[in-house]
Design an enzyme around this catalytic site. Structure first.
Site: not given
Ligand code: GCW
Length: 670
Positions: A278, A357, A385
Site C-alpha cells: 500500500e 483484510d 475497521e
Molecule cells: O486494509 C488496510 C487498512 C489500512 C492499514 C492496512 C494494514 C495501516 O485499511 O488502514 O494500514 O490495512 O494493515 O497495513
C-alpha cells in the site's frame, strides 16, 4: 480528576458479607518469598493488590518481605518464586485458607496477582490449583497511532500517546499499562505501521527521552515497547539515494541508527515493519526478497536481543486481476512461502488471520503452518475497521476462537493455528498473537463501552487460548459492570450473538467487502476500492462469488490436504465461506434447501430484526447501567439499527435487481 474510566479494573465494592466468608480473612497478610517489594514490576503488583483489595473488600494489606522458611500463618497470601514454571506463567493455589501464587519471574508474579484480584472481584469459590502458563510467548497490541494525534482506523478519539508531534507520558499511559498487563499483554507497538514523514520518526534525537519514559512505564508492567519503522528511513531520514537491504552503505546507516536508538532506549523490544505494501517502500523495489529485507535489520538488532516483526500484508493493490489467476488472496503465501527457512531466528512474520483484510468472515490464511521453518505470529484486528467502527456491537472473540482452532494439516497432530503460533508445532520461541488495537483517548477508551470486551478478550485469549469466548465475556461483564445476574446474562447474550448478527446484515457467505470505500463503514455493494478491473464479488444477472478453485485463481491449492479439496468442492466447502471460494448461480441450493438468493434475502432481513431485538434487550437493563454508559451504548445502538437497515435494503435490492428473482416470502424489497 482523571477523565477516563478504569475499564475492568474498577474494583467495584463487592458484597462484603459474602466476600468476608470468601476472601477477607485470607488476604490481609501477604508474604513475599524470592520477590523483592521494590523491584519495579513487583512493586506495581503489590500496589495493585493493595489498592484492589481495599476498594473491593476494605482489607488493608500488610506485606511481609523476604519471608523465607516455614510460614506458619494459615490464612495468608504467599507469593513465591518457582523456577519450574514456564516463563511468565504462574501457579495459583487456594486451599480455602491460604492462597499461594508461585511464579518464575516478575511477569508471572504480576499475572498471578491480577488473577487473585479477578477472583475476589468475581467472588469466585475458593479451592483452586491451576497452572497458568502463557499459550503464546509474544502477546502484543499494535497501535496505528500517528504523531499528529490521529489514529488510522481509530474509532475512540485520538491517540493518548501523541499530540501535535509530541509524546505524552502522563498517568493515562500508566493506567493503560496496568489495564493491558492485567490481561497478560507483554508487548506494545505505539506507532502506526504506516510511518510517514521523516520529521515524525520516533527513531530520532528529539523523541528518545520520551520514548524511553514510555518504555520504562511499560517495562514496569512487564511490557516491552516496540516501534514501527519505515524501511526507506535511510533515504527519507539519512539523505541516501537507496534503501537496498544489501547495499553496504544502507546497512551501515542502519547499524549506526540502531546503535543510537538502543543507546537511548536499552529495553526496546524491537521493530515492526510494513514493507512493499500500500505505497510503503520495501526490498522488492531493489529486486530483493522479503527475507533479505527482514534479515538485514534482524542481524543488526540481534546484539541488543531485539526482534524484527515483519508483516506479511504484502500485496500489489494496483494489480490487474482480469486474468483468472491473479488474486490478491494469493499474495501473502506467494510472497513468503518460497523463502521459508531463510528468515533469521529473531525475525517473526506477522500474518493477518485471513488472506484478504480483516473481513467479518474469511478463511484462515494458508500461510499458517505452511511456513514450517519460520517464526509466525497471528495478527487480528480489534479496531473494528470492517466490523462496525465500534458503533455496531461486534464481539470478535468467537471469530478468533475459530481461527485459533482451525486445523492447518501441516502435521498429523498439533497443527491448529493456535499450535503453530504458540510455537508448539515447530518448536519456535519467537512467535505469538497480536492485535491491531481499538483504543483512543475517549473517556471509556474504546468509544463503545461494549468494544472493551474485545480488548479484554484479546489479552485473555492470547494468554490462554483454551478459554472460551463466553467465559471471557462473562468475566469481562462481571469485572466491568456492577449488575445483577440477569443483566449479566443479557449483556453476555448481546455480545455472543453480535458477530453472527453483523455478518447476517452485511456481506453474505464469506464474500466480504461491499463496504463504503476508504472509510469502510456502511454498505456499498460495489465499493471495493481496487475495483477498476471489475467488481470484487463478480456478481452478474446469473450469480455471484469468486472462483478460487483450480479452474479459477487456484488459491485453494495453497492449503494442505484435506483443506484444499474441501474448499474446492462446493458441496463440502463450509457454507459460510462458499462465495469466497466459488462463483455460484443465485438458484444454487444450499444445505438448508434454500436457494442462494433466498438465503441472501432471509439473512439480511433477519440480521436487521435481530438488531432490533438487541436494542430492546439493552433497553431492558437500562436501570442497571450507569447513565453515561447506557447513553453511549444506546446512542450507538440507534446508529447500528440504521446501519443494519441500510445494509439490508441495499444488499437485497441490489441482488433483486441483478437477479430478477422475487423473495419467496413476498417481503418488500426497496
Ligand atoms: O486494509 C488496510 C487498512 C489500512 C492499514 C492496512 C494494514 C495501516 O485499511 O488502514 O494500514 O490495512 O494493515 O497495513
Amino acid at each position: 480528576m482523571k477523565n477516563w474510566t478504569d475499564l475492568w479494573l474498577g474494583y467495584h465494592k463487592v458484597n462484603v458479607k459474602k466476600a468476608d466468608e470468601l476472601y477477607s480473612k485470607s488476604v490481609g497478610k501477604v508474604y513475599l518469598e524470592g520477590f523483592l517489594e521494590d523491584e519495579s514490576i513487583c512493586a506495581n503488583a503489590i500496589k495493585e493488590l493493595t489498592h484492589g483489595l481495599k476498594q473491593m473488600i476494605k482489607v488493608s494489606v500488610k506485606i511481609i518481605s523476604n519471608a523465607g522458611g516455614e510460614i506458619e500463618e494459615e490464612n495468608a497470601v504467599v507469593i513465591k518464586k518457582d523456577d519450574s514454571i514456564k516463563k511468565q506463567g504462574y501457579r495459583y493455589q487456594d486451599n480455602g485458607k491460604r492462597i499461594t501464587i508461585s511464579a518464575p519471574d516478575e511477569n508471572g508474579m504480576l499475572y498471578g496477582v491480577f488473577a487473585l484480584l479477578r477472583n475476589v472481584a468475581m467472588q469466585k469459590e475458593r479451592k483452586a490449583d491451576e497452572l497458568c502458563e502463557p499459550s503464546n510467548p509474544l502477546r502484543m497490541l499494535n497501535h496505528w497511532d500517528n504523531m499528529d494525534g490521529s489514529i488510522e482506523r481509530g474509532y475512540s478519539g485520538e491517540s493518548f500517546f501523541f499530540k501535535n508531534g509530541k509524546i505524552m507520558t502522563g498517568s493515562r499511559i500508566v493506567d493503560y499499562a496496568r489495564m493491558i498487563a492485567s490481561v497478560g499483554i507483554n508487548g506494545v507497538v505505539i506507532n502506526n505501521v504506516n510511518v510517514k514523514g521523516a520529521a515524525t520518526y520516533l527513531i530520532s534525537e528529539r523523541y528518545y527521552l520520551n520514548v524511553k519514559k514510555l518504555a520504562e512505564i511499560f517495562g514496569s508492567y512487564g511490557i516491552s515497547l516496540y516501534l514501527s519503522l519505515n524501511f526507506a528511513a535511510p533515504i527519507e531520514m539519512g539523505g541516501m539515494d537507496s534503501c537496498d537491504p544489501l547495499d553496504e552503505n544502507v546497512i551501515l546507516w542502519w547499524k549506526n541508527k540502531v546503535w543510537e536508538v538502543f543507546n537511548h532506549i536499552p529495553n526496546l523490544g524491537g521493530f515492526l515493519v510494513k514493507a512493499d505494501s500500500e505505497g510503503r517502500p520495501g526490498p522488492f523495489t531493489y529486486g530483493r526478497t522479503q527475507a533479505e529485507g527482514a534479515n538485514m535489520l534482524a542481524d543488526i538488532v540481534k546484539e541488543y536481543d531485539a526482534t524484527i516483526i515483519w508483516r506479511c500484508f504484502v500485496y500489489n493493490c494496483t494489480q490487474d486481476w482480469r486474468d483468472t489467476k491473479t488474486d490478491r488472496a494469493r499474495a501473502a503465501y506467494d510472497n513468503f512461502k518460497p523463502s521459508d527457512g531463510n528468515y533469521h531466528e529473531n525475525v517473526v512474520l506477522q500474518i493477518k488471520n485471513g488472506p484478504m483484510d480483516f473481513q467479518i468472515r474469511e478463511p484462515v490464511s494458508p500461510l499458517f503452518g505452511a511456513l514450517s521453518s519460520t517464526n509466525e505470529m497471528l495478527e487480528v484486528q480489534i479496531a473494528q475497521e470492517y466490523t462496525g467502527h465500534q458503533i455496531d456491537i461486534c464481539y470478535l472473540i468467537p471469530m478468533f476462537k475459530e481461527i485459533l482452532n482451525f486445523r492447518t494439516y501441516c502435521k498429523d497432530e498439533c497443527d491448529t493455528v493456535a499450535d503453530v503460533v504458540s510455537g508448539r508445532t515447530f518448536g519456535n520461541t519467537c512467535c505469538g498473537f497480536s492485535a491491531v488495537t481499538n483504543t483512543g483517548d475517549d473517556e471509556n477508551w474504546t468509544g463503545n463501552d461494549m468494544a472493551a470486551a474485545n480488548l479484554y478478550g484479546f489479552g485473555r485469549l492470547a494468554f490462554n487460548t483454551e478459554l472460551s469466548a463466553e467465559e471471557i465475556a462473562r468475566e469481562w461483564v462481571k469485572l466491568t459492570f456492577n449488575v445483577s445476574k440477569e443483566a449479566e446474562d443479557v449483556i453476555v447474550n448481546i455480545l455472543m450473538n453480535s458477530r453472527e448478527i453483523y455478518e447476517e446484515y452485511t456481506s453474505p457467505l464469506g464474500i466480504g467487502w461491499m463496504v463504503t470505500p476508504q472509510t469502510h463503514y456502511g454498505c456499498s455493494v460495489d465499493g471495493y476500492e481496487y475495483s477498476r478491473w471489475g467488481t470484487y464479488h463478480r456478481a452478474d444477472h446469473l450469480g455471484i462469488g469468486v472462483d478460487r478453485t483450480e479452474n479459477g485463481t487456484g488459491y485453494v491449492s495453497q492449503y494442505f490436504e484435506p483443506n484444499a479439496s474441501i474448499f474446492a468442492d462446493v458441496n463440502k466447502c463450509p457454507e459460510e465461506l462458499v462465495l469466497f471460494f466459488h462463483h455460484l448461480p443465485y438458484t444454487h441450493k444450499l444445505h438448508s434447501g434454500k436457494t442462494l438468493i433466498q438465503h441472501i434475502y432471509d439473512t439480511h432481513f433477519e440480521g436487521y430484526e435481530r438488531v432490533l431485538e438487541m436494542q430492546k434487550n439493552l433497553e431492558g437493563i437500562k436501570d442497571e447501567l450507569d447513565q453515561s454508559v447506557y447513553d453511549r451504548v444506546s446512542g450507538r445502538m440507534n446508529l447500528q439499527v440504521a446501519n443494519a437497515r441500510e445494509w439490508c435494503d441495499q444488499v437485497n435490492s441490489y441482488f433483486y435487481r441483478k437477479s430478477g428473482i422475487e423473495d419467496e416470502k413476498g417481503r418488500k424489497i426497496y
